[in-house]
Design a protein around this motif. Sequence first.
Motif, PDB file in Angstrom:
ATOM      1  N   LYS A   1       0.888  -1.376   0.005  1.00 19.20           N
ATOM      2  CA  LYS A   1      -0.025  -0.066  -0.115  1.00 19.20           C
ATOM      3  C   LYS A   1       0.780   1.316  -0.018  1.00 19.20           C
ATOM      4  O   LYS A   1       0.418   2.347  -0.059  1.00 19.20           O
ATOM      5  CB  LYS A   1      -0.987   0.113   1.247  1.00 19.20           C
ATOM      6  N   GLY A   2       2.116   1.163  -0.339  1.00 18.93           N
ATOM      7  CA  GLY A   2       3.016   2.267  -0.360  1.00 18.93           C
ATOM      8  C   GLY A   2       3.832   2.597   0.585  1.00 18.93           C
ATOM      9  O   GLY A   2       4.735   3.853   0.442  1.00 18.93           O
ATOM     10  N   ALA A   3       4.150   1.780   1.524  1.00 22.10           N
ATOM     11  CA  ALA A   3       5.012   2.249   2.727  1.00 22.10           C
ATOM     12  C   ALA A   3       6.316   1.726   2.129  1.00 22.10           C
ATOM     13  O   ALA A   3       6.610   0.777   1.560  1.00 22.10           O
ATOM     14  CB  ALA A   3       4.850   1.384   3.960  1.00 22.10           C
ATOM     15  N   ARG A   4       7.376   2.552   2.664  1.00 19.66           N
ATOM     16  CA  ARG A   4       8.983   2.035   2.450  1.00 19.66           C
ATOM     17  C   ARG A   4       9.592   1.639   3.508  1.00 19.66           C
ATOM     18  O   ARG A   4       9.383   2.047   4.616  1.00 19.66           O
ATOM     19  CB  ARG A   4       9.596   3.493   2.017  1.00 19.66           C
ATOM     20  N   VAL A   5      10.205   0.517   3.248  1.00 20.75           N
ATOM     21  CA  VAL A   5      11.038  -0.147   4.264  1.00 20.75           C
ATOM     22  C   VAL A   5      12.160   0.553   4.536  1.00 20.75           C
ATOM     23  O   VAL A   5      13.361   0.292   3.597  1.00 20.75           O
ATOM     24  CB  VAL A   5      11.329  -1.616   4.041  1.00 20.75           C
ATOM     25  N   LEU A   6      12.579   0.992   5.510  1.00 17.61           N
ATOM     26  CA  LEU A   6      14.074   1.786   5.826  1.00 17.61           C
ATOM     27  C   LEU A   6      15.050   0.962   6.586  1.00 17.61           C
ATOM     28  O   LEU A   6      16.286   1.215   6.653  1.00 17.61           O
ATOM     29  CB  LEU A   6      13.615   3.154   6.328  1.00 17.61           C
ATOM     30  N   ALA A   7      14.538   0.133   7.317  1.00 14.24           N
ATOM     31  CA  ALA A   7      15.462  -0.957   8.051  1.00 14.24           C
ATOM     32  C   ALA A   7      14.496  -2.290   8.280  1.00 14.24           C
ATOM     33  O   ALA A   7      13.230  -2.184   8.392  1.00 14.24           O
ATOM     34  CB  ALA A   7      15.898  -0.162   9.447  1.00 14.24           C
ATOM     35  N   GLY A   8      15.429  -3.328   8.382  1.00 15.98           N
ATOM     36  CA  GLY A   8      14.700  -4.648   8.610  1.00 15.98           C
ATOM     37  C   GLY A   8      13.651  -5.115   7.569  1.00 15.98           C
ATOM     38  O   GLY A   8      13.785  -5.011   6.468  1.00 15.98           O
ATOM     39  N   GLY A   9      12.387  -5.559   7.814  1.00 17.59           N
ATOM     40  CA  GLY A   9      11.355  -5.914   7.153  1.00 17.59           C
ATOM     41  C   GLY A   9      11.341  -7.555   6.833  1.00 17.59           C
ATOM     42  O   GLY A   9      10.557  -7.885   6.244  1.00 17.59           O
ATOM     43  N   GLU A  10      12.391  -8.233   7.412  1.00 20.57           N
ATOM     44  CA  GLU A  10      12.452  -9.569   7.266  1.00 20.57           C
ATOM     45  C   GLU A  10      12.402 -10.453   8.416  1.00 20.57           C
ATOM     46  O   GLU A  10      12.968  -9.969   9.256  1.00 20.57           O
ATOM     47  CB  GLU A  10      13.791 -10.055   6.437  1.00 20.57           C
ATOM     48  N   ARG A  11      11.992 -11.754   8.137  1.00 20.08           N
ATOM     49  CA  ARG A  11      12.113 -12.710   9.353  1.00 20.08           C
ATOM     50  C   ARG A  11      13.414 -13.231   9.474  1.00 20.08           C
ATOM     51  O   ARG A  11      14.344 -13.268   8.505  1.00 20.08           O
ATOM     52  CB  ARG A  11      11.083 -13.788   9.338  1.00 20.08           C
ATOM     53  N   GLY A  12      13.711 -13.837  10.590  1.00 20.63           N
ATOM     54  CA  GLY A  12      15.173 -14.497  10.754  1.00 20.63           C
ATOM     55  C   GLY A  12      15.112 -15.856  10.063  1.00 20.63           C
ATOM     56  O   GLY A  12      14.027 -16.716   9.612  1.00 20.63           O
ATOM     57  N   ASP A  13      16.191 -16.642  10.050  1.00 17.63           N
ATOM     58  CA  ASP A  13      16.489 -17.699   9.434  1.00 17.63           C
ATOM     59  C   ASP A  13      16.133 -18.826  10.446  1.00 17.63           C
ATOM     60  O   ASP A  13      15.830 -20.126   9.823  1.00 17.63           O
ATOM     61  CB  ASP A  13      17.994 -17.921   9.251  1.00 17.63           C
ATOM     62  N   LYS A  14      16.006 -18.648  11.639  1.00 19.65           N
ATOM     63  CA  LYS A  14      15.479 -19.871  12.565  1.00 19.65           C
ATOM     64  C   LYS A  14      14.830 -19.378  13.623  1.00 19.65           C
ATOM     65  O   LYS A  14      14.667 -18.029  13.907  1.00 19.65           O
ATOM     66  CB  LYS A  14      16.836 -20.560  12.959  1.00 19.65           C
ATOM     67  N   GLY A  15      14.276 -20.289  14.523  1.00 18.82           N
ATOM     68  CA  GLY A  15      13.492 -19.679  15.786  1.00 18.82           C
ATOM     69  C   GLY A  15      12.445 -18.842  15.304  1.00 18.82           C
ATOM     70  O   GLY A  15      11.579 -18.875  14.310  1.00 18.82           O
TER      71      GLY A  15
END
Length: 473
Positions: A343-357
């Motif tokens: 919907k148009g938001a910008r990701v300036l940091a992060g934004g992803e899940r981790g590899d485990k847990g």
Amino acid sequence: MGYETDLKLFIDGVWKGSDTGHTVVNPVDASAIAEVPYATKADLDEALAASERAWPEWRATDVEKRGATLHKAAALLRERADLIAATLTQEQGKILAEAKAEVLGSAQLFDWYAEDAKRDYGRTLVRPAGQLSRVIRQPVGPVATFTPWNFPIYLLAKKVSAALAAGCTVISRPPHETPGCTTELFRALADAGIPNGVAQLVHGDADLVSRTLIASRVIRKVSFTGSTGVGKHLMKLCADSMTRVTMELGGHAPVLIFDDCDLEKTLDMVVPQKFRNAGQVCVSPTRFYVQRGIYDAFIKGFAERTAKVKIGNGLDDGTKMGPLANARRPDAIETLVQDAKAKGARVLAGGERGDKGFFFQPTLLADVPNEAEIMNEEPFGPVAVSRPFDTFDEVIEQANRLPYGLAAFAFTENGRRTNLIGDLVESGMVGINTFAISVADAPFGGVKDSGFGSEGGKEGLESYQVVKAIHQA
């Protein structure tokens, strides 16, 4: 550092197991670390009978003696703080320093209510000579408490300490994700000499426990902390028996950043607070409204600091943010972030899940439109959302736009503006140039869909009391 807590039910002064239970997992890697026993219907009936039997004796116990028991429990929590904190970190994921602070804060609650009960004054009304009218407060009776996993020992202590200080007996159902640290709280009470039946712990199926306890005429009061949806469900159950309730429900805290704030100092405060306990805080600063003149500088500084937050096992030195508490949270956060991006938001940091847990990266979204789901539903995770504003009236309208009203924050050096913010923002708590809003001597609670009633402060004690007017001629 191993998991050392022996998980049991505590009913009528006896520690006991069960044939049914639930697996406790470490959110760092989803590994099983323990089995928590679940109470049966018979266990719950036993707890109710014990609570009803113990109440007359406990309410009649001298307030000094009740206070001494609570002080002893506080001392034991402090002595055992390292063990309890390690247990909490392994169950819930928060870093060890935060976990220990939570344990010590819980001890402070027991100490505070041990003394506050001694200041529970009534009042005498003006009447003609020879007549007397007085108003007193008395304990409401046996209480059932239901608490969440984000601050499992502190939120439990906030309810139990006040209820016991008021002269009530308590049956507590903590979350199945964090049974160890909550068990240790009741172990401290048991070792402090709490009489049999006064304070009882029943792990178990949420539906069975809530329906059984609330349907019983023994229970006179329910205190719940958790989501708005579950809170409304429990209120419907309480309606059938006219059971009193205190509800501390969800929030979606706005943060109003004005252009006269000390920008660097403000950023140094807000970023650690946003990612405390991986954002799993009901008063977590989440919706950042920034005055347009400093918006670009603010989100740039926020993004730079966010990228430096070290995530990992909460037991490891240097870790600043641990995993989310359970497998549901990363999925929920990922869905909200993807919707905002679409919907148009910008990701300036992060934004992803981790590899485990159950990890999710510390995340900052900019230019988030009101149509995005995350602007309307509490993310309860390590995500900050931001958008600019131009006028004071505009930002107050945005702050009050949602049905939630638990906590709100503002940063400004304008004294007149701070007075207006305190008056106009629809929230149970407002922090201006501070995040220190959860303290033992102050009420904690929300308005609108964030619940009603307060915990903490004298209001917390009063929530476990009934008012009686006595007139004598």
